[in-house]
Design a protein around this motif. Structure first.
Motif, PDB file in Angstrom:
ATOM      1  N   GLN A 103      39.725  18.977  79.664  1.00 54.15           N
ATOM      2  CA  GLN A 103      39.821  18.976  78.207  1.00 54.15           C
ATOM      3  C   GLN A 103      40.070  20.410  77.745  1.00 54.15           C
ATOM      4  O   GLN A 103      39.386  21.331  78.184  1.00 54.15           O
ATOM      5  CB  GLN A 103      38.534  18.439  77.588  1.00 54.15           C
ATOM      6  N   TYR A 104      41.068  20.573  76.886  1.00 52.12           N
ATOM      7  CA  TYR A 104      41.335  21.908  76.370  1.00 52.12           C
ATOM      8  C   TYR A 104      41.263  21.912  74.851  1.00 52.12           C
ATOM      9  O   TYR A 104      41.540  20.902  74.183  1.00 52.12           O
ATOM     10  CB  TYR A 104      42.669  22.459  76.881  1.00 52.12           C
ATOM     11  N   PHE A 105      40.878  23.074  74.317  1.00 53.73           N
ATOM     12  CA  PHE A 105      40.638  23.246  72.885  1.00 53.73           C
ATOM     13  C   PHE A 105      41.373  24.510  72.435  1.00 53.73           C
ATOM     14  O   PHE A 105      41.276  25.546  73.093  1.00 53.73           O
ATOM     15  CB  PHE A 105      39.145  23.402  72.590  1.00 53.73           C
ATOM     16  N   ILE A 106      42.073  24.423  71.317  1.00 56.86           N
ATOM     17  CA  ILE A 106      42.812  25.575  70.795  1.00 56.86           C
ATOM     18  C   ILE A 106      42.572  25.672  69.298  1.00 56.86           C
ATOM     19  O   ILE A 106      42.680  24.673  68.575  1.00 56.86           O
ATOM     20  CB  ILE A 106      44.319  25.453  71.090  1.00 56.86           C
ATOM     21  N   PRO A 114      47.207  35.680  67.486  1.00 53.62           N
ATOM     22  CA  PRO A 114      46.355  35.342  68.629  1.00 53.62           C
ATOM     23  C   PRO A 114      45.749  33.949  68.449  1.00 53.62           C
ATOM     24  O   PRO A 114      45.718  33.395  67.349  1.00 53.62           O
ATOM     25  CB  PRO A 114      45.280  36.423  68.600  1.00 53.62           C
ATOM     26  N   ILE A 115      45.250  33.394  69.535  1.00 45.99           N
ATOM     27  CA  ILE A 115      44.572  32.103  69.500  1.00 45.99           C
ATOM     28  C   ILE A 115      43.257  32.222  70.257  1.00 45.99           C
ATOM     29  O   ILE A 115      43.018  33.192  70.982  1.00 45.99           O
ATOM     30  CB  ILE A 115      45.433  30.974  70.106  1.00 45.99           C
ATOM     31  N   TRP A 116      42.409  31.225  70.084  1.00 47.55           N
ATOM     32  CA  TRP A 116      41.170  31.102  70.848  1.00 47.55           C
ATOM     33  C   TRP A 116      41.240  29.786  71.607  1.00 47.55           C
ATOM     34  O   TRP A 116      41.501  28.728  71.004  1.00 47.55           O
ATOM     35  CB  TRP A 116      39.963  31.136  69.927  1.00 47.55           C
ATOM     36  N   ALA A 117      41.025  29.849  72.907  1.00 50.20           N
ATOM     37  CA  ALA A 117      41.173  28.665  73.759  1.00 50.20           C
ATOM     38  C   ALA A 117      39.930  28.471  74.611  1.00 50.20           C
ATOM     39  O   ALA A 117      39.254  29.440  75.000  1.00 50.20           O
ATOM     40  CB  ALA A 117      42.406  28.793  74.648  1.00 50.20           C
ATOM     41  N   GLY A 118      39.621  27.219  74.911  1.00 48.80           N
ATOM     42  CA  GLY A 118      38.515  26.866  75.785  1.00 48.80           C
ATOM     43  C   GLY A 118      38.887  25.671  76.645  1.00 48.80           C
ATOM     44  O   GLY A 118      39.659  24.810  76.210  1.00 48.80           O
TER      45      GLY A 118
END
Length: 345
Positions: A127-130, A190-194
Motif C-alpha cells: 500500500q502506498y500513500f502520497i 515536493p511530495i510526501w510518500a509512505g
C-alpha cells in the motif's frame, strides 16, 4: 594398527569437545525486520537470537511492515487513521478499512527525485500513500520486476495534495519486486510518500474484501465495462460516475478477470465543473491476476469521475467498479445508482 590408532585419536578428540560435538543442534532463527512474529519478544529489537524448536517448520508469522529511513520496520506505534470531520465515516458497516493507520511519510524533493522500496520476497501486496503540503502533486509510481520490466505505472497529477491525498493497494506476484516513487521535473513541487507491506494475515483480508466487493457489484451503474480504441491505441470508450455531495471518497476497483484477463491502461480524471480538472491519473496495470484497488478523494459537490480506455480494440477490454468509501452523515443513498443520476435500469 594404524587404523586403530586413528579411531582412538578421533574418539579422544570428540571426548575433549563434549558428546554433542557431532550431534546436530537446534535450529536458531535470527530476528530481522523481514521475518518476525506478531508479538516479538522484549529483547527482539536488540538483535538477539531466539531459539525455535526442531519440530516447528512453519514459516514465521509476518507483521505489517512500514518503510522508515532506509529499511523496513515493524508497523507498531503508528498513528491510527483520523478523519478531518467528526461526521466523516466509512460508507457502511460492511466497508472494510483498507488503511487503518497512517504510514511514516518521507519527503521526496521535486525535480525528478527518485525513491525505491525493495519489497520483501514473501510480499504480494503493498500500500502506498502520497500527499503534499497543499501544493500540486506531480509524481509517478512504478513497480519493477528486474531492470527492464515495469508491471505497474501510475502517473499522478493532483491540484491540492493536502485536500486530496492519494492511497492505493497494489497486487503483484511474489518475486522480490521494487516499488519506485519519483517526482516530475518541477523542483518546487515536493511530495510526501509512505509505503506499507501488509502482513500475510491482512493480505488475506484485503484479498477477500476485494473479491467480495467485485462479486457483490453485478453491473451498471457501479461496475462498467470499458472497451479499447483503435488499432493504433487511444480513442477508447469513456465512462463516468457522478459522485453525490456527501460522498467524500470512492473506491476504484479495476480488473479484467471477467472479460479479457489482460493488462489495462486508462486515464482517470476527477472533474468538478466543466473542464475543471482536479485530479488526473494515467494508470497501467496487469489486470488478469492483479486487480488495482485505490481510493480517490471527492470533497465538495459536483464531482464526476471520468475514465477513458487507452488501449487497443483487440485486447483493451476491462471493467471498473466505483463505490463510496467515506461519507459525511449517518445516512446516504443505499442505492449505488446515486453514483449516476442519469442511469435507468
Amino acid at each position: 594398527m594404524r587404523l586403530n590408532n586413528q579411531v582412538l585419536a578421533l574418539c579422544f578428540f570428540q571426548a575433549s569437545l563434549g558428546v554433542t560435538a557431532f550431534v546436530p543442534g537446534q535450529i536458531s532463527r535470527a530476528f530481522s525486520n523481514v521475518a518476525l512474529k506478531s508479538t516479538p519478544p522484549e529483547n527482539a529489537l536488540s538483535g538477539e537470537i531466539s531459539q525455535a524448536p526442531l519440530s516447528d517448520f512453519r514459516a514465521p508469522i509476518q507483521p505489517d511492515l512500514v518503510w522508515e529511513g532506509a529499511g523496513w520496520r515493524v508497523a507498531e506505534g503508528l498513528t491510527p487513521k483520523t478523519y478531518d470531520s467528526p461526521n466523516r465515516e466509512l460508507a457502511s458497516e460492511d466497508t472494510y478499512e483498507m488503511f487503518p493507520f497512517e504510514p511514516i511519510y518521507e519527503k521526496i524533493e521535486g525535480g525528478g527525485t527518485v525513491r525505491t522500496y525493495p519489497l520483501p520476497p514473501w510480499a504480494d501486496r503493498c500500500q502506498y500513500f502520497i500527499k503534499s503540503n497543499g501544493r500540486p502533486i506531480k509524481a509517478e509510481v512504478n513497480l519493477w520486476l528486474g531492470p527492464i520490466r515495469k508491471t505497474h505505472t501510475n502517473e499522478i497529477t493532483v491540484e491540492d495534495g493536502q485536500l486530496t491525498p492519494y492511497s492505493a493497494t497494489l497486487k503483484f506476484k511474489k518475486d522480490s519486486q521494487v516499488l519506485k516513487i519519483s517526482t516530475k521535473e518541477s523542483a518546487e513541487l515536493p511530495i510526501w510518500a509512505g509505503v506499507i507491506v501488509p502482513s500475510p494475515e491482512r493480505h488475506k483480508i484485503l484479498q477477500e474484501n476485494t473479491e467480495q466487493l467485485w462479486k457483490q457489484i453485478k453491473g451498471e451503474p457501479e461496475k462498467k465495462t470499458i472497451q479499447g480504441g483503435s488499432t493504433t491505441g487511444g480513442g477508447g470508450a469513456i465512462k463516468y460516475w457522478a459522485i453525490p455531495e456527501n460522498v467524500q471518497s470512492v473506491q476504484v476497483l479495476a480488473w479484467s478477470i471477467d472479460v479479457s484477463k489482460k493488462s489495462f491502461r486508462c486515464k482517470i480524471e476527477l472533474l468538478q465543473g466543466p473542464d475543471n480538472k482536479k485530479q488526473e491519473y494515467m494508470l497501467q496495470c496487469g489486470g488478469g491476476s492483479q486487480p488495482y484497488h485505490g481510493v480517490i478523494q471527492t470533497p465538495g459537490e459536483g464531482c464526476v469521475l471520468w475514465i477513458r480506455n487507452l488501449k487497443f480494440l483487440e485486447d483493451g477490454l476491462f471493467q471498473v467498479a466505483v463505490i463510496p468509501y467515506e461519507v459525511i452523515g449517518d445516512e446516504y443513498a443505499a442505492s449505488m445508482g446515486a453514483l449516476d443520476p442519469y442511469y435507468r435500469p
